[in-house]
Design a protein around this motif. Sequence first.
Motif, mmCIF file in Angstrom:
data_model
loop_
_atom_site.group_PDB
_atom_site.id
_atom_site.type_symbol
_atom_site.label_atom_id
_atom_site.label_comp_id
_atom_site.label_asym_id
_atom_site.label_seq_id
_atom_site.Cartn_x
_atom_site.Cartn_y
_atom_site.Cartn_z
ATOM 1 N N GLU A 1 0.826 -1.207 0.000
ATOM 2 C CA GLU A 1 0.000 0.000 0.000
ATOM 3 C C GLU A 1 0.858 1.253 0.000
ATOM 4 O OE1 GLU A 1 -0.216 -2.564 1.960
ATOM 5 O OE2 GLU A 1 -2.288 -3.103 2.461
ATOM 6 N N ARG A 2 1.943 1.245 0.806
ATOM 7 C CA ARG A 2 2.792 2.432 0.885
ATOM 8 C C ARG A 2 3.488 2.695 -0.449
ATOM 9 N NH1 ARG A 2 2.357 6.583 2.628
ATOM 10 N NH2 ARG A 2 4.544 7.109 3.014
ATOM 11 N N ARG A 3 3.922 1.654 -1.135
ATOM 12 C CA ARG A 3 4.561 1.875 -2.437
ATOM 13 C C ARG A 3 3.579 2.515 -3.423
ATOM 14 N NH1 ARG A 3 9.612 -0.263 -3.818
ATOM 15 N NH2 ARG A 3 9.065 -0.648 -6.002
ATOM 16 N N ARG A 4 2.335 2.037 -3.404
ATOM 17 C CA ARG A 4 1.341 2.624 -4.303
ATOM 18 C C ARG A 4 1.047 4.074 -3.931
ATOM 19 N NH1 ARG A 4 -1.188 -2.617 -4.059
ATOM 20 N NH2 ARG A 4 -2.555 -1.873 -2.392
ATOM 21 N N GLU A 5 0.914 4.327 -2.619
ATOM 22 C CA GLU A 5 0.639 5.691 -2.153
ATOM 23 C C GLU A 5 1.772 6.648 -2.522
ATOM 24 O OE1 GLU A 5 -1.846 4.092 1.775
ATOM 25 O OE2 GLU A 5 0.097 5.099 2.020
#
Length: 780
Positions: free
Chosen positions: A438-442
């Motif tokens: 999720e953090r990579r996408r964000e």
Amino acid sequence: MGDATSLLEKWLSASEFLVIGKKVSRVDSLEKALGKALFTEDYYIDYFLGNTLYVKQVLSTYPHARLKSISLPEHLRSKDVKLFTARDIPGENQVGYALPDQPLLAEGKVRYHGEVVALVASMDMDEALRAVEEVRVEYEPLPYILDPLEAMNRNDILIHEEAGSSIAFKTRVRRGNVEEGFSRAHVIVENEYKLHHQEHAYLETEAALAIPSIEGGVTIIGGLQYPHLGQRIVARILGLPLSKVKIVAPYIGGGFGGKDDEGPLTCAKAALVAYLTGKPALLIYSREESIKVHPKREAAIIRYRSGADADGRLTAIDVTIIHDTGAYANRGPFILWRATMHASGPYVVPNARIDGYAVYTNKVYQGSFRGFGNLSIQFAVERQMDQLAERLGLDPVEFRLKNIVREGFFTITGQLLDHSVGVADALVKVANTCRWRERRREIEEFNKHSERIKKGIGVAVAWHGISTSRGVPDWSNAYVKIEQDGSVTLYTGIVEIGQGSPSSAHVQIVCELLGVTPNRVRVVYGTTDSPDTGATHASRGSSIGGIGVYIAASKLRERLSELASRVLGVSVEDLVFADNKVYSKSNPGKQISLRDLVKEAVARGVELSATGYFFLPKGRFDDAVGQGFAYPAYSYIVVVSEVEVDTLTGVVRVTRVYPGLAAGRIINPQQVEGQIEGAVAQGVGYALMEKLVFSDNGEVLNTNLTDYVIPTIKDVPEIAEPIYVEDLFKYGPFGAKGVGEMALIPMPASIANAVSHALGVNVTRTPLTPEEVLRLIGRL
């Protein structure tokens, strides 16, 4: 009574503990907080002020030159200033660690700018300082080499003529068929990595106070990490038996490996002056001296080629490691050996070819530094893993999990990992905690809409062999005695350098086994009067160093258990040792204080002291092909770092770090958390700002903490609560493995991977200063 191995196994499967695994305050914390803890200089101020020779060092001003003469001007001799050179050494002028190539005081020639050529001493500190400037040294300059690549290919300029080459040491690993492995690769990544020297920058510089004895020996109070090594070096320099040399390591203001190398030499210099003059002698390095003289983290050039198949499995690696070992080998061969054996990272690689070279140059030499040869190679490994994952279209964590070592797998040296392999579990848990996907996408979404500030997230995984290299015997030794009031005195050679091994972990081991409270345990540590426990390095203080404590205390526990069983009329299995008493678990009313039990022991002839000795079993290793047993076990560390990069200024800021450890039993989570926090700060410094600057003749130019930049509190990121996977080590005390170095090793790689993710660039050099970042994005 069982042997050492059975004693270690006895508590390995225990699930409940009184103090092990608990946040127990260190027994030295109040003393330090109140400023009552004594460091080397404090002993001088409190006991020897006004009656001591001040010792200063005369340093070479050439990187390579023959020594023609060294003399003291007449006006200084008339003021009772004393000069000491190699000719004054009564024993052997040899302090080389891995190879016999290094003098204590330069003899014949100097090999780097800053090498110690002489000592001066005076009862007046100002006179000693003036004398350093006025000592006459006549040099005959020689050609010099500062580049290890150049040194490897030239024999017309040799730092050590007797060696016949500037290659001090070689290592190798050969496994499988590398060409065949690359032929099966779907993607191949090849890079050359350049990693820099790092200065230890400990708060307390090197210091030693030597006091001669009327029996013709000497006692030295000094900052070092292995008292018994210091004893051996001082005895060799003075030509004395070991029994006439006593070393005491007081509290030490930071070591990080540097005082393992330089500490014994500092002690030897002070001891030489004290022994020859019959007066106490004090040597304290200035900050400038410290940075010029003592060894540094190795600078490395690493050529790394790796391949993976279409399924994301590693097929082969081909690695060349070149270490700039500087003017002397010191620990260089062992540093290189460790780097070579760890060159695959904690991954399964069926085909590997690795060659290592430790190369002499006319620069300050390399030495022990937290992570010991492993930080630089794991940087290269983890950059390769990210790039392979990108080429394959795989998530970096997913790719690592496809290749991660697990129990029952083999290393690149053919060693079976038969137990204590929790790295995969640690990686999964850290990835879940940081919300990796999720953090990579964000972050990627943020970067689409932000022009100046770019964010990134990077993962790095590392392993670190527990104990010293396979070529160095390793053991643990301790002595524990129960006093007649039921309190306990523990003797260990492990040194307190801020890490808390003797003041916390060793105390907890004693408390767990004997049921005493921490305030009733006294630790006598860091002295040659204690058993030789080996060095306080290689993350072995609590783990390996604690084995001897555990065995000695276990022996006493067995003796007291048998006695208490008879006194209370209950079985040994029913006994509980806690809160300075022994009682029946099934009938707590049946109890006896430890003090009274000790009285019974004295009356019945039960011995109340025990030694604990354990020699770590190590298998065979074939250096010709680099195959065989490397380490008894490995600790593993996972780090995820988030960064923000200002693309206008090139400044990188690490904002958050998620650490995870697979390091066996965690004896004191509070202490381990402190180790992780310190390692993160040191890793940020190495990755982003710390850099030694050399002149054209090899002189270190930034010899103070103004020009050598280290992190401040403002540079330290938010650190998430560490994740622990307790993959128990069968020879560790209660299953503990090493912790102290772990979080530092993958930190630079995780930051570099995060910066690469933020900017879409290939990071191959450290440190990532603003200038380097601007170069990477084409703005400089």
